[in-house]
Design an enzyme around this catalytic site. Structure first.
Site, PDB file in Angstrom:
ATOM      1  N   ASP A  20       6.639   6.219  -3.843  1.00 52.08           N
ATOM      2  CA  ASP A  20       6.552   5.909  -2.404  1.00 52.08           C
ATOM      3  C   ASP A  20       7.946   5.836  -1.779  1.00 52.08           C
ATOM      4  O   ASP A  20       8.181   6.371  -0.682  1.00 52.08           O
ATOM      5  CB  ASP A  20       5.854   4.553  -2.174  1.00 52.08           C
TER       6      ASP A  20
ATOM      7  N   TYR B 233       2.279   2.406   3.440  1.00 47.21           N
ATOM      8  CA  TYR B 233       3.129   1.362   4.039  1.00 47.21           C
ATOM      9  C   TYR B 233       4.483   1.339   3.314  1.00 47.21           C
ATOM     10  O   TYR B 233       5.544   1.309   3.957  1.00 47.21           O
ATOM     11  CB  TYR B 233       2.433  -0.002   3.946  1.00 47.21           C
TER      12      TYR B 233
ATOM     13  N   TYR C  69      -3.093  10.766  -6.978  1.00 45.57           N
ATOM     14  CA  TYR C  69      -4.484  10.716  -7.468  1.00 45.57           C
ATOM     15  C   TYR C  69      -4.783   9.397  -8.176  1.00 45.57           C
ATOM     16  O   TYR C  69      -4.074   9.018  -9.105  1.00 45.57           O
ATOM     17  CB  TYR C  69      -4.730  11.891  -8.418  1.00 45.57           C
ATOM     18  N   ARG C  70      -5.800   8.703  -7.715  1.00 46.31           N
ATOM     19  CA  ARG C  70      -6.275   7.474  -8.374  1.00 46.31           C
ATOM     20  C   ARG C  70      -7.751   7.690  -8.674  1.00 46.31           C
ATOM     21  O   ARG C  70      -8.599   7.571  -7.788  1.00 46.31           O
ATOM     22  CB  ARG C  70      -6.133   6.253  -7.461  1.00 46.31           C
TER      23      ARG C  70
ATOM     24  N   GLY D  48       0.884  -1.174   0.000  1.00 46.57           N
ATOM     25  CA  GLY D  48       0.000   0.000   0.000  1.00 46.57           C
ATOM     26  C   GLY D  48       0.916   1.215   0.000  1.00 46.57           C
ATOM     27  O   GLY D  48       2.012   1.160   0.561  1.00 46.57           O
ATOM     28  N   ASP D  49       0.479   2.314  -0.629  1.00 43.80           N
ATOM     29  CA  ASP D  49       1.418   3.432  -0.833  1.00 43.80           C
ATOM     30  C   ASP D  49       2.054   3.947   0.465  1.00 43.80           C
ATOM     31  O   ASP D  49       3.266   4.163   0.534  1.00 43.80           O
ATOM     32  CB  ASP D  49       0.762   4.573  -1.630  1.00 43.80           C
TER      33      ASP D  49
ATOM     34  N   TRP E 247     -10.022  -5.729  -3.483  1.00 46.09           N
ATOM     35  CA  TRP E 247     -11.148  -5.970  -2.571  1.00 46.09           C
ATOM     36  C   TRP E 247     -10.856  -5.092  -1.357  1.00 46.09           C
ATOM     37  O   TRP E 247     -10.113  -5.503  -0.456  1.00 46.09           O
ATOM     38  CB  TRP E 247     -11.191  -7.411  -2.083  1.00 46.09           C
TER      39      TRP E 247
HETATM   40  P1  ADP Z   1       5.071   8.050  -8.970  1.00 45.07           P
HETATM   41  O1  ADP Z   1       5.329   6.643  -8.509  1.00 45.07           O
HETATM   42  O2  ADP Z   1       4.471   8.914  -7.906  1.00 45.07           O
HETATM   43  O3  ADP Z   1       4.400   8.150 -10.315  1.00 45.07           O
HETATM   44  P2  ADP Z   1       7.375   9.121 -10.386  1.00 45.07           P
HETATM   45  O4  ADP Z   1       7.173   8.225 -11.569  1.00 45.07           O
HETATM   46  O5  ADP Z   1       7.199  10.555 -10.624  1.00 45.07           O
HETATM   47  O6  ADP Z   1       6.508   8.671  -9.124  1.00 45.07           O
HETATM   48  O7  ADP Z   1       8.831   8.830  -9.838  1.00 45.07           O
HETATM   49  C1  ADP Z   1       9.253   9.155  -8.543  1.00 45.07           C
HETATM   50  C2  ADP Z   1      10.747   9.210  -8.546  1.00 45.07           C
HETATM   51  O8  ADP Z   1      11.271   7.941  -8.950  1.00 45.07           O
HETATM   52  C3  ADP Z   1      11.316  10.213  -9.536  1.00 45.07           C
HETATM   53  O9  ADP Z   1      11.378  11.511  -8.999  1.00 45.07           O
HETATM   54  C4  ADP Z   1      12.691   9.633  -9.767  1.00 45.07           C
HETATM   55  O10 ADP Z   1      13.558   9.984  -8.709  1.00 45.07           O
HETATM   56  C5  ADP Z   1      12.449   8.139  -9.709  1.00 45.07           C
HETATM   57  N1  ADP Z   1      12.233   7.590 -11.068  1.00 45.07           N
HETATM   58  C6  ADP Z   1      11.048   7.293 -11.661  1.00 45.07           C
HETATM   59  N2  ADP Z   1      11.247   6.804 -12.912  1.00 45.07           N
HETATM   60  C7  ADP Z   1      12.594   6.798 -13.099  1.00 45.07           C
HETATM   61  C8  ADP Z   1      13.460   6.390 -14.174  1.00 45.07           C
HETATM   62  N3  ADP Z   1      12.973   5.892 -15.328  1.00 45.07           N
HETATM   63  N4  ADP Z   1      14.796   6.512 -13.999  1.00 45.07           N
HETATM   64  C9  ADP Z   1      15.304   6.984 -12.841  1.00 45.07           C
HETATM   65  N5  ADP Z   1      14.553   7.381 -11.802  1.00 45.07           N
HETATM   66  C10 ADP Z   1      13.223   7.293 -11.911  1.00 45.07           C
END
Ligand code: ADP
Length: 308
Positions: free
Chosen positions: A258, A31, A166-167, A28-29, A101
């Site tokens: 997370d 956790y 946001y979901r 869960g996010d 669920w």
């Molecule tokens: P969420 O899970 O909230 O969608 P993001 O996709 O924005 O989060 O990513 C959160 C963090 O994870 C980013 O700020 C970055 O530090 C890291 N991250 C995500 N994707 C990559 C990637 N392809 N390469 C390197 N770091 C990444």
């Protein structure tokens, strides 16, 4: 400053392995955030503010929280409800789909089941974290009690941290999500959104547009994540753009945000600067996305706090 409460739902996770076999875990996010915070910053006192049941799944969750070093004194237990659950299916192309669920899970009743002991244990937290998912699972009639609690903590000097996460499917309408988010923006000292959250809900596409939108709130610190794109941080009149080194072989982005949040919060609670904290948080997220699943096995996640 080193006590943090993280409010949200931990669920029972089942993932299809092969030949109809299912692997069980929990996730869960909020956790996930707590786990990574505690792994990198073991001296921070971190606990989930949640509700579980009195069943065997809840018992093993509580044991797992202990094993991760989390403080269980902020948890209440429902007499009749059990934790929510989800199933992860992975197709031949590696695409993951989730079935949940959770409509009647114990965690949704965290406000109704709040105990005196729990309220007392919340009194001395330095930081309180919640996400848009934490808000979405609360019954509508409990939102005002939740915001009253957050307001009370804030006036006692606790830092309020919010990640909109946001979901759409968890909300009856986007308007309801906006209303709850805007109440949260009002109360937040630290905001940890992803660009995607604002794209979907407010049609804002860039860090700059989000910064302009948030200017009407008095949020002390904003850290905007955007996958492999740079992280934009705003603190007072300062803006920092911090480059991310893209990971070449991404396995599964579950929990990227997370793990980033957990390590960022641990770092800030431990006195690290914004830039140091973003760099460490990005290192954590870069490890996590090279493994399948939200929680990387302990032996593979060896990131630790850099020596002062
Ligand atoms: P969420 O899970 O909230 O969608 P993001 O996709 O924005 O989060 O990513 C959160 C963090 O994870 C980013 O700020 C970055 O530090 C890291 N991250 C995500 N994707 C990559 C990637 N392809 N390469 C390197 N770091 C990444």
């Amino acid at each position: 400053m080193n006590k943090i409460a993280l409010m949200g739902e931990c669920m029972f996770e089942l993932s299809s392995v092969k030949d109809g076999l299912l692997k069980q875990s929990i996730g869960g996010d909020v956790y996930n955030t707590a786990v990574y915070l505690k792994r990198v910053f073991p001296s921070v006192d971190a606990g989930l503010f949640t509700c579980v049941g009195h069943d065997s799944i809840s018992d093993s969750m509580l044991e797992q929280f202990n094993a991760e070093g989390l403080n269980n004194s902020l948890i209440n237990q429902s007499d009749n409800l059990i934790p929510g659950a989800y199933l992860i299916n992975t197709d031949d192309e590696g695409e993951r789909t989730f079935v949940y669920w959770r409509d009647n899970s114990a965690a949704r009743q965290v406000m109704k089941n709040m105990t005196h002991a729990q309220a007392k244990n919340l009194e001395d937290v330095d930081m309180f974290f919640f996400s848009g998912i934490s808000l979405a699972i609360l019954p509508e009639e409990d939102l005002s009690a939740f915001f009253e609690l957050v307001t009370k903590l804030k006036s006692a000097g606790c830092k309020i941290v919010f990640d909109p996460n946001y979901r759409a499917r968890l909300w009856q309408t986007p308007a309801k999500a906006k209303q709850a988010f805007e109440q949260s923006f009002e109360l937040s000292d630290l905001l940890l959104p992803g660009v995607d959250d604002f794209k979907q809900l407010y049609q804002l596409e860039t860090g700059q547009q989000i910064q302009a939108f948030l200017a009407s709130y008095s949020i002390d610190e904003v850290v905007i994540k955007d996958g492999p794109q740079m992280v934009t941080c705003i603190k007072g009149s300062q803006t920092y753009n911090i480059e991310i080194t893209p990971v070449n072989h991404v396995v599964d982005t579950t929990s990227a945000g997370d793990s980033f949040n957990g390590v960022y919060l641990g770092a800030r609670l431990s006195g690290m600067t914004i830039e140091e904290s973003v760099k460490l948080a990005a290192q954590a997220a870069a490890i996590v996305i090279q493994y399948s699943g939200a929680i990387v096995p302990k032996q593979s996640f060896t990131l630790s706090r850099p020596a002062a």
